[in-house]
Scaffold this motif. Structure first.
Motif, mmCIF file in Angstrom:
data_model
loop_
_atom_site.group_PDB
_atom_site.id
_atom_site.type_symbol
_atom_site.label_atom_id
_atom_site.label_comp_id
_atom_site.label_asym_id
_atom_site.label_seq_id
_atom_site.Cartn_x
_atom_site.Cartn_y
_atom_site.Cartn_z
ATOM 1 N N VAL A 10 0.827 -1.092 0.093
ATOM 2 C CA VAL A 10 -0.028 -0.064 -0.163
ATOM 3 C C VAL A 10 0.751 1.191 -0.030
ATOM 4 O O VAL A 10 1.727 1.440 0.843
ATOM 5 N N ASP A 11 0.818 1.949 -0.861
ATOM 6 C CA ASP A 11 1.460 3.382 -1.065
ATOM 7 C C ASP A 11 0.632 4.450 -0.407
ATOM 8 O O ASP A 11 -0.569 4.478 -0.920
ATOM 9 N N VAL A 12 1.004 5.249 0.439
ATOM 10 C CA VAL A 12 0.243 6.277 0.956
ATOM 11 C C VAL A 12 1.142 7.636 0.393
ATOM 12 O O VAL A 12 2.376 7.856 0.937
ATOM 13 N N ASP A 13 0.244 8.283 -0.502
ATOM 14 C CA ASP A 13 0.948 9.469 -1.035
ATOM 15 C C ASP A 13 0.489 10.761 -0.786
ATOM 16 O O ASP A 13 1.270 11.822 -0.681
ATOM 17 N N THR A 14 -0.625 10.903 -0.188
ATOM 18 C CA THR A 14 -1.315 12.446 0.107
ATOM 19 C C THR A 14 -1.863 12.350 1.624
ATOM 20 O O THR A 14 -2.003 11.111 2.136
ATOM 21 N N VAL A 108 8.762 3.391 4.638
ATOM 22 C CA VAL A 108 8.770 4.660 4.274
ATOM 23 C C VAL A 108 8.737 4.704 2.838
ATOM 24 O O VAL A 108 9.415 3.956 1.949
ATOM 25 N N HIS A 109 7.561 5.749 2.365
ATOM 26 C CA HIS A 109 7.456 5.675 0.900
ATOM 27 C C HIS A 109 8.379 6.878 0.325
ATOM 28 O O HIS A 109 9.246 6.965 -0.432
ATOM 29 N N ALA A 110 8.494 7.946 1.353
ATOM 30 C CA ALA A 110 9.175 9.156 0.921
ATOM 31 C C ALA A 110 8.933 10.326 2.183
ATOM 32 O O ALA A 110 8.256 10.009 3.072
ATOM 33 N N ASP A 112 9.054 13.798 0.741
ATOM 34 C CA ASP A 112 8.046 14.513 0.083
ATOM 35 C C ASP A 112 7.844 13.780 -1.214
ATOM 36 O O ASP A 112 8.913 13.659 -1.952
ATOM 37 N N HIS A 113 6.875 13.317 -1.486
ATOM 38 C CA HIS A 113 6.529 12.244 -2.675
ATOM 39 C C HIS A 113 6.506 13.125 -3.984
ATOM 40 O O HIS A 113 7.216 12.518 -4.640
ATOM 41 N N VAL A 114 6.105 14.402 -4.012
ATOM 42 C CA VAL A 114 6.126 15.077 -5.205
ATOM 43 C C VAL A 114 7.560 15.393 -5.418
ATOM 44 O O VAL A 114 7.939 15.332 -6.758
ATOM 45 N N ALA A 152 10.301 3.454 -3.333
ATOM 46 C CA ALA A 152 10.378 4.902 -4.103
ATOM 47 C C ALA A 152 9.077 5.256 -4.614
ATOM 48 O O ALA A 152 8.398 4.447 -5.263
ATOM 49 N N PRO A 153 8.816 6.351 -4.504
ATOM 50 C CA PRO A 153 7.467 7.089 -5.190
ATOM 51 C C PRO A 153 7.596 7.048 -6.560
ATOM 52 O O PRO A 153 8.622 7.278 -7.272
ATOM 53 N N GLY A 154 6.466 6.546 -7.188
ATOM 54 C CA GLY A 154 6.504 6.500 -8.601
ATOM 55 C C GLY A 154 7.201 5.597 -9.398
ATOM 56 O O GLY A 154 7.735 5.899 -10.476
ATOM 57 N N LEU A 234 -1.402 -1.044 -4.302
ATOM 58 C CA LEU A 234 -2.508 -0.230 -4.372
ATOM 59 C C LEU A 234 -2.183 1.267 -3.356
ATOM 60 O O LEU A 234 -1.220 1.413 -2.752
ATOM 61 N N HIS A 235 -3.174 2.092 -3.533
ATOM 62 C CA HIS A 235 -2.865 3.297 -3.083
ATOM 63 C C HIS A 235 -3.925 3.876 -2.109
ATOM 64 O O HIS A 235 -5.224 3.575 -2.453
ATOM 65 N N GLY A 236 -3.459 4.485 -0.822
ATOM 66 C CA GLY A 236 -4.444 4.953 0.000
ATOM 67 C C GLY A 236 -5.570 5.669 -0.564
ATOM 68 O O GLY A 236 -6.789 5.806 -0.001
HETATM 69 ZN ZN LIG Z 1 3.474 7.108 -4.344
#
Ligand SMILES: [Zn+2]
Length: 304
Positions: A10-14, A108-110, A112-114, A152-154, A234-236
């Motif tokens: 599960v990636d949590v981006d926002t 950890v995903h990031a 700052d994802h962006v 890693a993000p993206g 999948l994404h949150g």
């Molecule tokens: Zn992400």
């Protein structure tokens, strides 16, 4: 009998994916007695800055196909530009703690994802190191445990990012798209941290294509499961919110068909780094996604 295994990442981006999507997913996973891996964007939600992607080929088509505005919400699309960037985990540290306490594999995903997704090749190595330190420090402060994995993000990596991650001596990383776990080689450099790649397309890569939505989308994803290890990201923001019903159907039916659902930490524990194959990683285009993603290159056996 060969078994199908489904690794759940599960990636949590926002902020919204964290505050609304994660609790929804925790509830669903608990109901189905399934554990997953969660990768958190720990710092600011700068989603508004990602709107520069509007100028990239394929982005508008994808926004339309996946109804990005309803998935992410207008507010999210302005964070970091017209609205200040809120801090994701610090806004409600109890959610991260809850995921860890319930026995999910958390990493950890990031920071700052962006920033990572859009600017990784331009970031100085000192920024990568500082952002990792901030993310890992906050993670251990809030959970009482060190993070043992990152994603890693993206699916954006560089030789430098792989090197910085290698120094963290993690159990595994999941930064790539591919077919099976491996040790990554970038140029001539081989890294020792196992990569557990995502093998399946993400929901946003297939949603809306040829009328794939609802039960047909769940059915499509089920049809992609093969014997051995599958990894689904999948994404949150998506499966935890607007597509929660589709994800519930996919997961329930997979489980009923005898598919074994596991967190990636369970996959990592079964790996022997001494015998893992070494595969090159290159940035390659992928269907349904603008830009390129880090891809495991499977080379043909040289002819004897
Ligand atoms: Zn992400």
């Amino acid at each position: 009998m060969a078994v199908k295994i489904l690794g759940l990442k599960v990636d949590v981006d926002t902020l919204r994916g964290y505050r609304e999507g994660v609790p929804n997913l925790l509830g669903l996973l608990e109901e189905l007695s399934v554990k997953a891996s969660f990768f958190f964007s720990m710092g600011p939600d700068n989603s508004g800055k990602a709107l520069v992607r509007v100028f990239r080929p394929g982005f508008l088509e994808k926004m339309r196909r996946t109804s990005a505005v309803s998935t992410y919400g207008w507010r999210t699309l302005l964070y970091g530009t017209l609205l200040p960037a809120p801090l994701i985990v610090e806004s409600a540290p109890g959610i991260l703690r809850d995921a860890a306490r319930k026995g999910h594999d958390c990493g950890v995903h990031a920071w700052d994802h962006v920033k990572w997704q859009d600017r990784l090749p331009k970031l100085p190595v000192t920024t990568l190191e500082a952002d990792f330190r901030r993310a890992f420090d906050l993670f251990s402060q809030r959970t009482g445990k060190a993070a043992r994995a990152c994603a890693a993000p993206g699916w954006q990596v560089t030789e430098e990012s792989l090197r910085v991650q290698e120094e963290l001596k993690l159990d595994y990383c999941s930064d790539t798209r591919g077919a099976f776990p491996f040790l990554p080689r970038w140029g001539n450099k081989v890294f020792r941290t196992p990569q557990i790649p995502s093998t399946l397309p993400t929901m946003d890569e297939v949603l809306g294509r040829g009328g794939l939505e609802g039960s047909r989308l769940a059915e499509h994803l089920l049809g992609l499961l093969r014997e051995g290890l599958n990894v689904f990201t999948l994404h949150g923001e998506m499966e935890g919110m607007g597509q929660l019903g589709v994800f519930r159907e996919f997961l329930t039916r997979a489980r009923d068909q005898g598919v074994r659902c596991v967190p990636l930490s369970t996959v990592a524990q079964a790996l022997d780094p001494e015998t893992l194959p070494v595969c090159p990683v290159r940035m390659c285009p992928i269907e349904g996604r603008a830009g390129r993603v880090a891809t495991q290159i499977i080379e043909e056996e040289p002819a004897a």
